[in-house]
Design a protein around this motif. Structure first.
Motif, mmCIF file in Angstrom:
data_model
loop_
_atom_site.group_PDB
_atom_site.id
_atom_site.type_symbol
_atom_site.label_atom_id
_atom_site.label_comp_id
_atom_site.label_asym_id
_atom_site.label_seq_id
_atom_site.Cartn_x
_atom_site.Cartn_y
_atom_site.Cartn_z
ATOM 1 N N ARG A 55 18.336 23.984 11.323
ATOM 2 C CA ARG A 55 18.335 24.815 12.525
ATOM 3 C C ARG A 55 17.443 26.026 12.254
ATOM 4 N N VAL A 56 16.915 26.624 13.345
ATOM 5 C CA VAL A 56 15.944 27.701 13.171
ATOM 6 C C VAL A 56 16.303 28.869 14.085
ATOM 7 N N HIS A 57 16.155 30.080 13.591
ATOM 8 C CA HIS A 57 16.227 31.237 14.473
ATOM 9 C C HIS A 57 15.409 32.388 13.878
ATOM 10 N N SER A 58 15.327 33.486 14.655
ATOM 11 C CA SER A 58 14.566 34.641 14.154
ATOM 12 C C SER A 58 15.420 35.904 14.206
ATOM 13 N N GLY A 60 18.211 36.153 16.538
ATOM 14 C CA GLY A 60 19.541 35.851 17.043
ATOM 15 C C GLY A 60 19.849 36.468 18.398
ATOM 16 N N HIS A 61 18.815 36.853 19.163
ATOM 17 C CA HIS A 61 19.090 37.320 20.531
ATOM 18 C C HIS A 61 19.587 36.162 21.399
ATOM 19 N N GLY A 62 19.162 34.953 21.058
ATOM 20 C CA GLY A 62 19.596 33.784 21.842
ATOM 21 C C GLY A 62 20.688 33.010 21.117
ATOM 22 N N ALA A 63 21.419 33.660 20.211
ATOM 23 C CA ALA A 63 22.336 32.930 19.322
ATOM 24 C C ALA A 63 23.392 32.110 20.062
ATOM 25 N N ALA A 64 23.914 32.654 21.166
ATOM 26 C CA ALA A 64 25.015 31.940 21.830
ATOM 27 C C ALA A 64 24.509 30.699 22.571
ATOM 28 N N ASP A 121 13.339 44.617 20.941
ATOM 29 C CA ASP A 121 13.890 43.967 19.751
ATOM 30 C C ASP A 121 13.918 42.454 19.822
ATOM 31 N N VAL A 122 13.707 41.891 21.011
ATOM 32 C CA VAL A 122 13.713 40.427 21.140
ATOM 33 C C VAL A 122 12.541 39.862 20.324
ATOM 34 N N GLY A 123 12.756 38.716 19.700
ATOM 35 C CA GLY A 123 11.702 38.078 18.920
ATOM 36 C C GLY A 123 10.654 37.448 19.830
ATOM 37 N N LEU A 128 8.752 33.280 23.632
ATOM 38 C CA LEU A 128 7.587 32.542 24.138
ATOM 39 C C LEU A 128 7.852 31.041 24.186
ATOM 40 N N LEU A 129 8.529 30.502 23.156
ATOM 41 C CA LEU A 129 8.781 29.056 23.132
ATOM 42 C C LEU A 129 9.696 28.641 24.270
ATOM 43 N N ARG A 130 10.507 29.588 24.762
ATOM 44 C CA ARG A 130 11.487 29.257 25.805
ATOM 45 C C ARG A 130 11.058 29.725 27.186
ATOM 46 N N GLY A 131 9.813 30.037 27.371
ATOM 47 C CA GLY A 131 9.326 30.437 28.701
ATOM 48 C C GLY A 131 9.007 31.904 28.731
ATOM 49 N N GLY A 182 10.184 21.433 14.878
ATOM 50 C CA GLY A 182 9.860 21.935 13.553
ATOM 51 C C GLY A 182 10.086 23.437 13.504
ATOM 52 N N VAL A 183 9.485 24.080 12.498
ATOM 53 C CA VAL A 183 9.614 25.537 12.375
ATOM 54 C C VAL A 183 8.268 26.162 12.734
ATOM 55 N N VAL A 184 8.282 27.043 13.724
ATOM 56 C CA VAL A 184 7.065 27.754 14.107
ATOM 57 C C VAL A 184 6.910 28.937 13.159
ATOM 58 N N LEU A 340 20.495 40.205 39.869
ATOM 59 C CA LEU A 340 19.606 39.248 40.539
ATOM 60 C C LEU A 340 18.198 39.681 40.175
ATOM 61 N N ARG A 341 17.499 38.876 39.373
ATOM 62 C CA ARG A 341 16.125 39.245 39.012
ATOM 63 C C ARG A 341 15.180 38.538 39.967
ATOM 64 N N GLN A 342 14.236 39.304 40.476
ATOM 65 C CA GLN A 342 13.281 38.780 41.451
ATOM 66 C C GLN A 342 12.289 37.853 40.743
ATOM 67 N N THR A 403 15.675 31.117 28.560
ATOM 68 C CA THR A 403 15.894 32.415 27.906
ATOM 69 C C THR A 403 17.127 33.131 28.456
ATOM 70 N N PHE A 404 17.610 32.710 29.637
ATOM 71 C CA PHE A 404 18.753 33.421 30.214
ATOM 72 C C PHE A 404 20.085 32.692 30.011
ATOM 73 N N VAL A 405 20.045 31.471 29.469
ATOM 74 C CA VAL A 405 21.295 30.732 29.248
ATOM 75 C C VAL A 405 22.110 31.463 28.185
HETATM 76 C C1 LIG Z 1 18.999 42.582 25.186
HETATM 77 C C2 LIG Z 1 18.262 41.305 25.593
HETATM 78 C C3 LIG Z 1 17.208 41.401 26.524
HETATM 79 C C4 LIG Z 1 16.522 40.243 26.918
HETATM 80 N N1 LIG Z 1 15.526 40.328 27.866
HETATM 81 C C5 LIG Z 1 14.885 39.198 28.264
HETATM 82 C C6 LIG Z 1 13.872 39.248 29.264
HETATM 83 O O1 LIG Z 1 13.556 40.289 29.816
HETATM 84 N N2 LIG Z 1 13.253 38.076 29.620
HETATM 85 C C7 LIG Z 1 13.578 36.873 29.042
HETATM 86 O O2 LIG Z 1 12.984 35.849 29.396
HETATM 87 N N3 LIG Z 1 14.527 36.807 28.089
HETATM 88 C C8 LIG Z 1 15.192 37.923 27.700
HETATM 89 N N4 LIG Z 1 16.168 37.832 26.746
HETATM 90 C C9 LIG Z 1 16.487 36.529 26.161
HETATM 91 C C10 LIG Z 1 15.588 36.202 24.963
HETATM 92 O O3 LIG Z 1 14.248 36.072 25.386
HETATM 93 C C11 LIG Z 1 16.012 34.871 24.341
HETATM 94 O O4 LIG Z 1 17.317 35.010 23.838
HETATM 95 C C12 LIG Z 1 15.046 34.412 23.253
HETATM 96 O O5 LIG Z 1 15.313 33.063 22.957
HETATM 97 C C13 LIG Z 1 15.171 35.268 22.030
HETATM 98 O O6 LIG Z 1 14.306 34.836 21.027
HETATM 99 P P1 LIG Z 1 14.594 35.322 19.526
HETATM 100 O O7 LIG Z 1 13.641 34.653 18.635
HETATM 101 O O8 LIG Z 1 14.676 36.821 19.528
HETATM 102 O O9 LIG Z 1 16.084 34.798 19.351
HETATM 103 P P2 LIG Z 1 16.703 33.702 18.371
HETATM 104 O O10 LIG Z 1 18.142 33.618 18.779
HETATM 105 O O11 LIG Z 1 16.406 34.034 16.972
HETATM 106 O O12 LIG Z 1 15.943 32.374 18.754
HETATM 107 C C14 LIG Z 1 16.264 31.682 19.939
HETATM 108 C C15 LIG Z 1 15.812 30.253 19.773
HETATM 109 O O13 LIG Z 1 14.395 30.202 19.676
HETATM 110 C C16 LIG Z 1 14.015 29.206 18.754
HETATM 111 N N5 LIG Z 1 13.290 29.815 17.650
HETATM 112 C C17 LIG Z 1 13.337 31.105 17.236
HETATM 113 N N6 LIG Z 1 12.485 31.279 16.203
HETATM 114 C C18 LIG Z 1 11.920 30.077 15.957
HETATM 115 C C19 LIG Z 1 10.959 29.599 15.007
HETATM 116 N N7 LIG Z 1 10.403 30.409 14.104
HETATM 117 N N8 LIG Z 1 10.604 28.283 15.049
HETATM 118 C C20 LIG Z 1 11.141 27.432 15.950
HETATM 119 N N9 LIG Z 1 12.057 27.836 16.865
HETATM 120 C C21 LIG Z 1 12.432 29.146 16.874
HETATM 121 C C22 LIG Z 1 15.275 28.524 18.260
HETATM 122 O O14 LIG Z 1 15.521 27.364 19.053
HETATM 123 C C23 LIG Z 1 16.345 29.565 18.525
HETATM 124 O O15 LIG Z 1 17.622 29.003 18.756
HETATM 125 C C24 LIG Z 1 16.887 38.976 26.357
HETATM 126 C C25 LIG Z 1 17.943 38.890 25.437
HETATM 127 C C26 LIG Z 1 18.632 40.044 25.069
HETATM 128 C C27 LIG Z 1 19.795 39.903 24.115
#
Ligand SMILES: Cc1cc2nc3c(=O)[nH]c(=O)nc-3n(C[C@H](O)[C@H](O)[C@H](O)COP(=O)(O)OP(=O)(O)OC[C@H]3O[C@@H](n4cnc5c(N)ncnc54)[C@H](O)[C@@H]3O)c2cc1C
Length: 448
Positions: A55-58, A60-64, A121-123, A128-131, A182-184, A340-342, A403-405
């Motif tokens: 599993r991959v993350h950066s 954890g903003h999308g952890a749930a 602080d979002v990664g 980008l990968l999620r839209g 894979g891992v980006v 409600l985001r436009q 990104t909003f799920v």
């Molecule tokens: C306070 C807050 C504000 C936000 N505002 C917005 C907003 O304005 N617009 C919007 O669209 N979204 C927003 N988000 C949502 C955010 O964009 C998503 O949660 C996004 O997935 C976060 O990416 P991350 O890498 O920081 O999080 P992570 O939880 O680390 O990653 C999310 C997912 O991305 C994938 N991923 C991450 N890194 C890698 C890697 N190196 N290789 C392969 N896959 C990877 C994995 O599938 C992982 O589960 C917000 C979230 C928060 C908590």
């Protein structure tokens, strides 16, 4: 044996599993933070030898939104190196793990701006990968459309530069196809020329909610693309970080960002004139700023918190829909924010060079959130999320923006069935043993 990984209670494990959304705190069998290709290849070798899913993350903003991780190895990407700007091509090369604040700061000296969201602080890579729906989204479109190349390490440990000329099918899938490829390790993206921006918000007592929402949706129907705004119902807690004027029960907020055009009247001014005619806001703040300042001017939590919530993509909202939304999210609701985001503008325009997710066929994104202080509060919030979902059902498009799920267990559908098939064919080709299969978001795969 190949592979240095860490186990629960080891400080290196705890660092690698750190997340922003504490509600989704992962507890994989093993974890490691990787900063170099060699470290990443070492973890992949361990996972292949032990037959453990990766599993991959950066950040954890999308952890749930990530599936449960027991039995897996979690890789946290914090790749070495700074953001590299090419001012001639107007691109940024972003190492995985970089946050939007660092991207914006690197681009600013070249008068370039990036399609970031509402938090510095979002990664950048996960977003980008999620839209990615930017605060400039209606002007610049879905952020994934700005990606020009992805540096990906596949299950066999090989590094690939994937772009429109090198494995275009994988390039299509990486941009919104849901992960599990894979891992980006880095993403290259287009930037856009910086222009003056105004960003901020205004707040009113709930008694004006219906008329404010009627005027906001009326304005939104024909609003200029330069403005991206949100209508919010707020039930903010009585804590010092919340301005005292916003602590007296349910409030209505309108937040917006406008990219200024020299030769056109301001759409934001037109919106605010409409809304101020209903009543004077109790608090408002509108900052003229550079794009580098915008990313830090948005309100929101800046420390890790447990976030529980729900999301829908909605069609047009008539008066009945507005009344249903306000009734379900106002006084008595445990949701701290119901937004409600436009959408529309460039967010609704398919991109011929885009990936699996290149636009949204919806007028609004609904996002309801709360910060529970224990299991009872979590249960009450989840119950209320279902109430709001039922109230908005007639206007629900059935589609979701990844990104909003807020929870991997919630209903979600990011892609059409043909796109899901296409993404799954790419997964099976690039990862035949299914090392990354569990990393695919539930709204994008039929593979189990
Ligand atoms: C306070 C807050 C504000 C936000 N505002 C917005 C907003 O304005 N617009 C919007 O669209 N979204 C927003 N988000 C949502 C955010 O964009 C998503 O949660 C996004 O997935 C976060 O990416 P991350 O890498 O920081 O999080 P992570 O939880 O680390 O990653 C999310 C997912 O991305 C994938 N991923 C991450 N890194 C890698 C890697 N190196 N290789 C392969 N896959 C990877 C994995 O599938 C992982 O589960 C917000 C979230 C928060 C908590």
């Amino acid at each position: 044996m190949a592979g240095e990984v860490y186990f629960p209670h080891d400080p290196a494990y705890e660092h690698a599993t750190t997340v922003f959304n504490l509600h989704g705190a992962p507890r994989p069998a093993a974890a490691r933070t990787v900063r170099t290709l060699a470290e990443l290849r070492d973890v992949l070798a361990y996972a292949r030898t032990t037959c453990m899913p990766v599993r991959v993350h950066s950040t954890g903003h999308g952890a749930a939104a990530a599936r449960e991780m027991s039995g897996s190895v979690l890789v946290r990407t914090e790749m070495d190196g700074a953001v590299q700007i090419d001012p001639v091509r107007r691109t940024a090369l972003i190492p995985a793990g970089t946050r939007w604040g660092a991207v914006v700061d690197a681009a600013a000296p070249y008068d370039l701006a990036a399609p970031h969201g509402s938090s510095a602080d979002v990664g950048a890579v996960g977003y980008l990968l999620r839209g990615g729906v930017s605060v400039y989204g209606r002007l610049v479109g879905l952020a994934a459309n700005s990606v020009t190349a992805v540096d990906l390490v596949t299950a066999d440990g090989e590094l690939h530069r994937v772009d429109a000329d090198h494995d275009p099918e994988l390039f299509w899938a990486l941009r919104g196809g849901g992960g599990g490829f894979g891992v980006v390790v880095a993403v290259e993206m287009r930037l856009f020329p910086a222009r003056p921006v105004v960003t901020g918000s205004a707040y009113w007592p709930v008694v004006h909610a219906a008329e404010l929402l009627r005027r906001w949706t009326g304005w939104a129907a024909t609003a200029p693309w330069e403005v991206t705004s949100a209508f919010q119902v707020l039930n903010l807690p009585d804590v010092p970080i919340v301005p005292v004027e916003l602590r007296s029960g349910t409030m209505i907020g309108v937040a917006a960002t406008e990219v200024r055009a020299d030769d056109a009247p301001s759409g934001l001014t037109e919106l605010l004139d409409e809304l101020r005619a209903v009543a004077a806001p109790v608090v408002e703040s509108w900052l003229p700023c550079t794009p580098a300042e915008v990313v830090r001017a948005q309100l929101g939590p800046d420390e890790p918190v447990p976030i529980v919530g729900d999301h829908l993509l909605l069609a047009d909202l008539d008066e009945r829909a507005s009344a249903a939304f306000l009734a379900a999210t106002g006084s008595g609701s445990p949701l701290i924010t119901a937004e409600l985001r436009q959408l529309g503008g460039a967010l609704a325009v398919p991109d011929p060079r885009g990936g699996a997710l290149d636009h949204y066929d919806a007028r609004y994104s609904y996002l309801g959130n709360a910060i529970p202080d224990g299991p009872e509060a979590t249960a009450a919030i989840e119950k209320h999320c279902a109430v709001v979902r039922a109230a908005l059902a007639p206007w629900d498009t059935g589609r979701t923006a990844p990104t909003f799920v807020e929870s991997w267990q919630q209903p979600q559908r990011h892609l059409d069935p043909e796109q899901i098939d296409r993404a799954d064919r790419v997964r099976t080709r690039v990862d035949p043993t299914g090392l990354f299969r569990l990393d695919a978001s539930p709204g994008t795969t039929m593979l189990r």
